[in-house]
Design an enzyme around this catalytic site. Structure first.
Site, short mmCIF file in Angstrom:
data_model
loop_
_atom_site.label_atom_id
_atom_site.label_comp_id
_atom_site.label_asym_id
_atom_site.label_seq_id
_atom_site.Cartn_x
_atom_site.Cartn_y
_atom_site.Cartn_z
N PRO A 77 0.84 -1.19 0.00
CA PRO A 77 0.00 0.00 0.00
C PRO A 77 0.88 1.25 0.00
O PRO A 77 1.99 1.23 0.50
CB PRO A 77 -0.80 -0.11 1.29
CG PRO A 77 -0.16 -1.16 2.11
CD PRO A 77 0.81 -1.91 1.27
N ASN A 85 -0.32 6.42 -15.91
CA ASN A 85 -1.49 5.56 -16.11
C ASN A 85 -2.75 6.39 -16.37
O ASN A 85 -2.75 7.60 -16.17
CB ASN A 85 -1.66 4.68 -14.87
CG ASN A 85 -2.63 3.55 -15.10
OD1 ASN A 85 -2.81 3.10 -16.23
ND2 ASN A 85 -3.27 3.09 -14.04
N SER A 96 15.46 5.18 37.56
CA SER A 96 15.84 4.31 36.44
C SER A 96 14.73 3.30 36.11
O SER A 96 14.89 2.11 36.36
CB SER A 96 17.17 3.60 36.69
OG SER A 96 17.27 3.12 38.01
#
Lengths: 634, 385
Positions: free
Chosen positions: A112, A165, A541
């Protein structure tokens, strides 16, 4: 029933002979649904008559029911699985289609074309020899035309066909075609194509697909299929210096030691000199072994097993190169990177980098700029999101052998893998070595870590305190440091207060900044361990991967993870600094535990919950652990 | 000595001298890899065929050097050894090298791979490619057949003989629980039978042996839903396929990292079509189960499908009487679930010819797909290949 039918029917042996030596071409079609991409592919499948009758009758009835072409066959229905997929929420993806003519077998990557599918288009382009870019003659060059062209150029495709096209809808007008062609050629100057063929076309009506159309007699070039059947793409790799990434060491018995792999470029013959990277050992090829017998010569894409004249130590991950033209080697390089995952790139985070045959830990050290895929304009940025492309510097823990991607797609490409999810999250094309790898040499030091540690009569180590804000990390670390100081140990504490106000004052609290924050803290702590100290690091962290990075910086027994596992409710209740209240009111963004994730350690050396013990008791536990594990001896 | 005996004796001598397989010579002489063995077993041929074969034989015997049809992949056809690289690999060579590359990657990165072997033509090609990929070593993994106990007898005989000949380890797995419950396609229906004896059995076998990677012979051209299937297909620890969570595959770099308990199905034949498979079997003289070739076989016609009466477990309905018809099979599975087609194709070229001229696609003979629409997709999610 195929167009080969005539020959197949009359003389099957002649047919087989002719079809045994067909060549092979992979191409990608780029365009959106509206450009007629599916119609074009359907038309190619149909015209090469590789559609069985049961499929054809289904197509005819579907065309009447669902088609957009009235009574005519809607070729798009042959390939349009994608619309249905979209409705089902399945990943819209690359679909591979196959057809063949008397001369060639074709593999079509059908992807796509919308911007959110850049990833899929890159995937399809990575193995294609040629790209067909569709343009609607009525609309001319659009943003998406530029995007498609840029992506296929980036992925190293050198030959493109621009299919202009829907010429039937502009009355096959020559001037329309020529205007688009001129504009495209002008635009393409900034890309790296070697050949561009523009064809006026109507996929729907079949003009200039399998043969030249009489409606465009002003057009001098070939029709699409004859061009695809004859275009030569083979020279790209055969003229390159020899490369064979070693996939597998072939050792059936003690008398045979071969190196199996697929040739990534150039040709090889027995007697040729080779050099093996990264060891730089030299030898020469003695045999090219295959199941069908030894070869006199082998070239690109052939899967072979080489034996060498000397007994040399070679393993998977090495690249056997032409003796006169070895690949480069580096541990720091610049690359184009396409991000393929919903979780954004975090510069500084350690990922796995996989090349043709080797996997090494790597980090993106710097994102130099992003590239807008629609305008090709450079933009600054801190991270790459899904489908974004950027130019980065990367650093690997071990040197890798490589070629510039433009010279060799097989030895110049890599993927990035997330260490926790194992997902493929990025795809890279190597541009050049930063050369620092060769230029920076470690200064050999007379006084080393062991010498410094001996002088202090202690074993250096890093105590890494992790936990939620308010869990008691700093309080406990403070008490531990006091105890250690009392018994004559040399210590230092790194925490938010002394780091965030100095070394890291340029960093905020986004994910990317948190990763960089911890990286710098880890590196600083590492220097202190090297200095012979016992270092206490107290940072939230929150991400396991950064804690793992810190752990990997020092030796095995020098890292102790201390997880202060006080539950969130308790921390929030304490709220010593009033931060939770602010976060709940939305005044602080990205607050760990509220709107930013905390990944609890799974294998911490020590785990303590200060909601069930006092800080002093917790500190005592830690000191006991250090004693028991021998850190306080000497 | 008849001319046929003479032909066979000379052909065997030639095979010995030139180190060619008898099937290769058979193909050269009779355009049929099995022709010679059929003649040897008492088969007949026309005088014209015999004449042509003898003429070709004389030609080959006279040739100075063995010209091995599938040796030296790109070595040019001309006798000069150093005539330069061939300009382009043929499509079959390209497909072959891609498959070999995939297999070598798996063996280098997997802890415990296995090759699933269905005894069909695609499996035959996959196994042949494995022999090539690791030569002179043997493929460093076992071959596993999930036996539903309802396969054609000829499949089982072929399987045992061929795997033994190749010198590979064969694991045969049967769902013993299913056998105990006497699960079969007639008593339980094709769906339950296939689920128990194939899908569940496969999961059992993979779990039992702790295989982390399993090669399968599926192709993308088989079915619309497979066109987008990856070459490396990831399965959860429950063997489920999650269509939303598959990894992008760029270049020929495959990410094989998995967590403990997860596994990968790898399809080295992804880019082959049915025609490619047949052409390759022909070109490489790969042995396949005789059921693919047309022969008089006992069949009954049921719901428009011809079922072969392979053993006495097939319950005949009132009025049904097996009749001998010249048929062959385009795909192979459990015999009660596999439809035969009328055919006179006795040789590979004839099969290919028939295929090129045929009017229906390959999977039509497979009853399992007809059972439910979109059934492949569903089965895949459940862990069927």
């Amino acid at each position: 029933m195929s167009h080969h039918a005539a020959l197949a029917e009359q003389d099957i042996m002649a047919y087989l002979q002719a079809h045994e030596d067909k060549s092979f071409l992979r191409f990608i079609t780029c365009g959106s649904v509206d450009d007629g991409k599916s119609t074009l592919i359907g038309r190619l499948l149909y015209d090469s008559k590789l559609i069985f009758e049961d499929q054809l009758s289904a197509l005819e009835s579907d065309s009447k029911k669902l088609g957009t072409q009235g009574e005519k066959i809607d070729f798009a229905l042959l390939v349009d699985g994608l619309a249905a997929e979209r409705e089902q929420g399945i990943t819209i993806d690359v679909a591979y289609r196959f057809f063949s003519t008397d001369k060639r077998k074709f593999i079509v990557a059908d992807t796509p074309g919308h911007e959110q599918y850049t990833r899929n288009m890159a995937t399809g382009a990575s193995t294609a020899d040629i790209a067909i870019i569709l343009i609607d003659a009525r609309k001319g060059i659009l943003t998406q035309t530029r995007r498609h062209s840029f992506i296929v150029s980036l992925l190293g495709i050198k030959n493109v066909i621009v299919a202009i096209n829907k010429m039937d809808l502009v009355d096959y007008a020559q001037d329309v075609f020529e205007k688009i062609e001129a504009e495209y050629r002008e635009f393409a100057k900034q890309l790296t194509f070697e050949s561009i063929l523009c064809i006026p076309m109507s996929a729907l009506e079949g003009d200039n697909i399998t043969e030249k159309s009489h409606l465009t007699d002003w057009y001098q070039g070939p029709a699409l299929l004859p061009y695809l059947e004859t275009v030569d793409v083979s020279s790209n790799l055969s003229d390159k210096p020899f490369r064979m990434p070693v996939q597998w060491v072939n050792r059936p018995n003690l008398d045979f030691r071969g190196f199996s792999g697929t040739i990534a470029g150039g040709a090889i013959r027995p007697g040729d000199d080779i050099v093996v990277l990264p060891s730089a050992i030299r030898s020469s090829v003695s045999r090219i072994v295959t199941y069908g017998g030894d070869l006199e010569e082998a070239g690109p894409d052939q899967a072979v097993t080489l034996t060498l004249a000397d007994e040399v130590d070679i393993s998977r991950g090495d690249i056997i190169c032409a003796g006169q033209a070895p690949a480069e080697q580096t541990d720091q390089f610049a690359a184009h990177l396409l991000w393929m995952h919903e979780d954004a790139l975090l510069p500084g985070r350690q990922y796995l980098l996989k090349t043709a045959n080797r996997t090494v830990p790597a980090t993106v050290t710097e994102l130099k700029h992003k590239i807008n895929v629609n305008t090709l304009v450079k933009q600054s940025g801190k991270t790459l999101e899904l489908n974004e492309i950027g130019v980065c510097n990367l650093s690997t823990t071990q040197p890798i052998a490589f070629d510039n991607y433009n010279d060799n797609r097989k030895t110049g490409s890599f993927i990035l893998i997330d260490r926790q999810s194992n997902n493929t999250i990025g795809a890279g094309m190597i541009d050049f070595s930063l050369r620092r790898a060769q230029n920076v040499h470690w200064q050999h030091l007379e006084i080393d870590k062991a010498a410094r540690a001996r002088q202090k009569h202690q074993k250096p180590c890093m105590l890494w305190f992790t936990g939620l804000s308010g869990s008691g990390k700093s309080t406990v670390a403070n008490l531990v440091e006091k105890r250690l100081h009392d018994i004559g140990r040399h210590t230092y504490s790194l925490d938010g207060d002394n780091i965030r106000h100095g070394l890291n004052k340029d960093l905020g609290f986004t994910d990317a900044d948190r990763v960089e924050n911890i990286r710098r803290v880890g590196e600083t702590a590492k220097l202190m361990v090297d200095a012979g100290m016992v270092v206490l690091v107290s940072f939230i962290s929150p991400f396991a991967s950064e804690r793992r990075l810190a752990r990997s910086l020092v030796e095995k027994n020098e890292f102790l993870e201390v997880y202060i596992s006080t539950p969130l409710e308790v921390c929030e209740q304490r709220d010593v600094k009033g931060l939770y209240a602010k976060a709940r009111r939305g005044e602080i963004k990205n607050f760990t535990g509220i709107d930013s994730e905390y990944e609890a350690p799974e294998n911490a050396e020590i785990e303590l919950d200060t909601s069930v013990m006092t800080a002093a008791e917790a500190a005592e536990e830690i000191v006991k652990h250090l004693e028991a594990s021998g850190y306080l001896e000497g | 000595m008849s001319s046929i005996d003479d032909l066979i004796a000379r052909a065997e001598r030639l095979a010995e001298n030139k180190k060619l397989s008898i099937t290769t010579i058979s193909r050269k002489l009779l355009n049929d890899g099995k022709g010679l063995s059929r003649l040897k077993a008492g088969g007949q041929c026309t005088l014209k065929t015999l004449e042509t074969a003898l003429a070709k034989l004389a030609e080959i015997e006279a040739a100075p050097q063995a010209d091995r049809p599938f040796s030296a992949s790109t070595a040019p056809a001309s006798p000069k050894p150093n005539a330069g690289p061939s300009p382009q690999l043929s499509h079959l060579k390209r497909l072959e090298t891609e498959s070999i590359h995939i297999m070598r990657e798996v063996v280098s990165e997997a802890e415990k791979p296995v090759m699933l072997y269905s005894v069909g033509k695609d499996s035959a090609v996959m196994l042949h490619l494995a022999m090539k990929a690791f030569y002179p070593s043997k493929p460093p993994f076992p071959v596993m057949h999930v036996d539903t106990t309802w396969k054609f007898r000829e499949m089982i005989a072929f399987r045992d003989e061929w795997i033994n000949k190749l010198g590979l380890d064969l694991i045969v797995h049967v769902n013993e629980e299913g056998v105990r419950q006497e699960v079969g396609p007639f008593t339980h229906g094709s769906q339950i039978h296939t689920d128990m004896m194939k899908t569940q059995a496969l999961k059992q076998a993979l779990d039992k042996h702790q295989f982390d990677v399993a090669f399968g012979g599926a192709r993308r051209d088989e079915e619309k839903s497979r066109a987008k299937e990856r070459i490396f297909s990831f399965r959860s620890s429950q063997h489920r396929w999650d269509p939303k969570n598959q990894r992008p595959e760029l270049w020929d770099i495959y990410n094989t990292n998995i967590h403990k308990g997860e596994s990968i199905r790898v399809f080295p034949l992804s880019n082959w079509t049915e025609l490619d498979i047949w052409q390759y079997i022909y070109k490489e003289s790969i042995p396949i189960v005789p059921l693919y070739f047309a022969k008089e076989r006992p069949v009954v016609e049921r719901d428009g499908t011809m079922i072969m009466v392979d053993d006495d477990r097939l319950p005949l309905k009132p009025g049904e009487k097996p009749e001998m018809r010249k048929v062959r099979f385009r795909t192979l599975g459990c015999y009660p679930l596999t439809g035969a087609v009328d055919s006179s194709a006795e040789t590979l070229p004839e099969i290919i010819q028939e295929m090129l001229l045929t009017k229906s696609s390959e999977r039509q003979g497979r009853m399992i797909d007809h059972d439910q629409s979109a059934s492949m997709e569903k089965k895949k999610q459940e862990g069927y290949f």
